[in-house]
Design an enzyme around this catalytic site. Structure first.
Site, mmCIF file in Angstrom:
data_model
loop_
_atom_site.group_PDB
_atom_site.id
_atom_site.type_symbol
_atom_site.label_atom_id
_atom_site.label_comp_id
_atom_site.label_asym_id
_atom_site.label_seq_id
_atom_site.Cartn_x
_atom_site.Cartn_y
_atom_site.Cartn_z
ATOM 1 N N LYS A 107 0.914 -1.195 -0.189
ATOM 2 C CA LYS A 107 0.117 0.104 -0.132
ATOM 3 C C LYS A 107 1.018 1.280 -0.066
ATOM 4 O O LYS A 107 1.912 1.143 0.832
ATOM 5 C CB LYS A 107 -0.769 -0.037 1.360
ATOM 6 C CG LYS A 107 -1.680 0.933 1.529
ATOM 7 C CD LYS A 107 -2.816 0.795 2.487
ATOM 8 C CE LYS A 107 -3.816 1.883 2.691
ATOM 9 N NZ LYS A 107 -4.544 1.557 3.610
ATOM 10 N N SER A 185 -9.406 1.434 3.130
ATOM 11 C CA SER A 185 -8.601 2.150 2.508
ATOM 12 C C SER A 185 -7.432 1.607 1.609
ATOM 13 O O SER A 185 -6.730 2.129 0.798
ATOM 14 C CB SER A 185 -7.790 3.460 3.087
ATOM 15 O OG SER A 185 -6.974 2.809 4.245
ATOM 16 N N SER A 209 -9.909 -0.879 7.345
ATOM 17 C CA SER A 209 -9.502 -0.836 5.958
ATOM 18 C C SER A 209 -8.436 -1.569 5.758
ATOM 19 O O SER A 209 -7.822 -1.893 4.521
ATOM 20 C CB SER A 209 -8.573 0.677 6.040
ATOM 21 O OG SER A 209 -9.822 1.594 5.909
#
Length: 567
Positions: A107, A185, A209
């Site tokens: 990420k 996210s 998330s």
């Protein structure tokens, strides 16, 4: 003599015909585990260079063309060179670990010394941090290949933007249904794992998330105990709730990655609580039969939002019983517990202060405060593309308080203690080993068009995962000693949804595919337990996974001919 030779040849032919043929085994890239690949690498059946090529082929076929999943922000241009070097090292001295030469994705809020770390924001475009995040360095030291940095809700908080959108990465789609979002996210990691763009990946979680994207993309994910993994070198959202965690297509891969990253980090005080409680090898708990005798409570408060989801969960509960678990059903939380958790948040206060500490570590030319982020986003020269996030950041700036604010102090000193105590009391009453519930109370939601006024499921940026969407990210160098409560919104770190329970308690939550809805969307089951119960949860999740084999490769990113490997 001729008769002797003829007899010998006939005997040899008879033996050959009598012996079973030696068959070459095959590996499917989309379903092989790290352990499978490590075995193939050690035998010479495949090389890391070839493995990288195969994953790059899937990215080339599906990320920016074909279904255009658009999960990748930055490809590592040196990935093949790194793979060749690791192949040579394996041949010369052997592998460093099970992930030696294994490709992964990060990420884009994890610091990498050699690739940009943008947090999904155009205002940090091209920013190269001074060093790897603590867990990234551990992974690299173990021989991993970082194949790509992937998309995320901007600064791990969508703030009303479309489901899976960031100004830096654009719109990521759900591989199972291109009209649906990947959730926030860690949506880029979730979509990448579902589409098999790498072997495993890393997400971050403040209020759902890791769990939301794992659920709607139909993969395995782990939000670990807060303190099990260092947040040092991860762009912060709300450090009192933040944690990173592994995401993959199997419980095996999550277990392998987790053990490599554990350890006390002096730069993150939260990790001191893990001393004597973590393992460096969680694969020892991957046992068929682990559920036999376990007492598992069904948290019914978090059902009832989707008939399709509930149907899959009821089938999962039956399977748990078949596997020997004692299922206590229902488990209900007191009404005062649910009511009192609404609004238990000071995300604004923490993000404003903690992002400034992170920004101070960056090179000149980048914003050094939330105010400067907003100013750069408003500058026409930036070409900023997310009016939703800009409006959200302005609201955050206006609402931020000082850490000395009495409400803030009450939440972090009393509120979270109350949540922990209530959960532990409910579990102790029935002598439970863990709780289960649908990770997301509803399947994947449409991408949507964004809202300039809505916080859309909390700081995590969208309501795509229903009760599991929420904020997410980690800490930063020298700042993990600061604490405070987390995100906003119904499913965010400060809301009343199921995902926020794991963040407000700091307890672990393991997500495992459980089945599919009638229209082909994934449903996952959460195994939730007390602090540092990852070993037990991994055992339960593995036993369930092996019995159900419920994960499905998305229809929009099918197998390529090159995905079948001879071993």
């Amino acid at each position: 003599m001729k008769r002797f030779l003829l007899a010998s040849l006939l005997l040899l032919l008879a033996l050959c015909l009598a012996s079973p043929p030696v068959r070459a085994t095959t590996l499917d890239l989309t379903s092989a585990t790290i352990a499978d690949l490590d075995k193939a690498l050690n035998s010479g059946a495949i090389t890391s260079e070839k493995l990288v090529e195969l994953y790059l082929a899937r990215i080339a076929a599906y990320d920016k063309q074909g279904p255009t999943i658009n999960a990748v922000i930055t490809l590592n241009p040196k990935a093949l060179d790194e793979a060749r070097a690791l192949d040579a090292e394996r041949k010369a001295t052997g592998p460093r670990s099970p992930i030696h030469g294994i490709p992964m994705v990060l990420k884009d809020n994890y610091n990498t010394f050699d690739l940009p770390t943008t947090g999904g924001s155009q205002v940090l475009k091209g920013s190269i941090p001074p060093a790897d995040a603590f867990v990234v360095k551990k992974l690299r030291d173990a021989g991993v290949i970082i194949l790509a940095k992937v998309n995320m809700s901007e600064f791990a908080s969508g703030g009303g933007a479309p489901n899976g959108f960031s100004s830096m990465g654009g719109q990521t789609k759900n591989p199972h249904d291109l009209t649906k979002g990947p959730a926030g996210s860690s949506g880029g990691t979730g979509a990448s794992m579902a589409a098999a763009f790498a072997q495993f990946g890393m997400g971050t979680d403040t209020g759902g998330s890791i769990r939301g994207p794992s659920s709607v993309n139909g993969i395995v994910g782990l939000k670990p105990t807060r303190g099990l993994l260092s947040r040092n070198g991860i762009i912060p959202l709300t450090l009192s709730l933040d944690t990173g965690g592994p995401m993959a297509r199997s419980v095996t891969d999550v277990a392998i990655a987790l053990g490599i990253m554990t350890g006390v980090d002096p730069a993150d005080d939260a990790t001191r609580t893990s001393a004597g409680k973590f393992y460096t090898d969680y694969t020892q708990f991957l046992k068929v039969g682990a559920l036999r005798g376990a007492r598992i409570g069904v948290a019914r408060d978090f059902f009832g939002q989707s008939p399709d989801t509930d149907k899959v969960m009821e089938e999962a509960i039956l399977k748990l019983k078949e596997l020997g678990a004692t299922v206590v059903d229902p488990i209900k939380f007191p009404a005062y517990f649910t009511d009192s958790r609404q609004g238990m948040s000071s995300f604004n206060t923490e993000f404003k202060a903690q992002i400034a500490v992170y920004l101070a570590t960056l090179k000149p030319g980048y914003p050094k405060s939330l105010e400067e982020i907003i100013a750069k986003a408003e500058d026409p020269a930036t070409g900023y593309t997310s009016p939703w996030k800009l409006a959200s950041m302005k609201r955050t700036l206006a609402a931020a308080q000082e850490f000395s604010d009495p409400t803030y102090q009450a939440i972090i000193n009393e509120g979270y203690a109350f949540v922990r105590a209530t959960v532990l009391a409910v579990m102790a009453k029935e002598n439970l080993d863990c709780l289960i519930y649908p990770t997301s109370a509803r399947p994947a939601s449409p991408i949507g068009t964004g809202s300039l006024t809505s916080e859309g499921g909390g700081a995590g940026g969208d309501a795509a995962a229903g009760a599991a969407a929420g904020p997410s990210t980690g800490g930063a160098p020298g700042m993990a000693k600061k604490g405070g409560p987390g995100g906003r919104g119904g499913a965010g770190g400060g809301g009343g949804g199921v995902a926020s329970v794991a963040n407000q308690t700091g307890f672990p939550d393991l997500i495992v595919p459980a089945g599919m809805t009638a229209d082909g969307l994934p449903v996952t089951i959460s195994f939730f337990g007390p602090a540092y119960s990852e070993a037990k949860l991994i055992g339960y999740g593995y036993d369930f996974e092996q019995a159900t084999k419920a994960r499905a490769l998305p229809k929009n990113t099918p197998k390529l001919p090159t995905d079948t490997l001879n071993n």
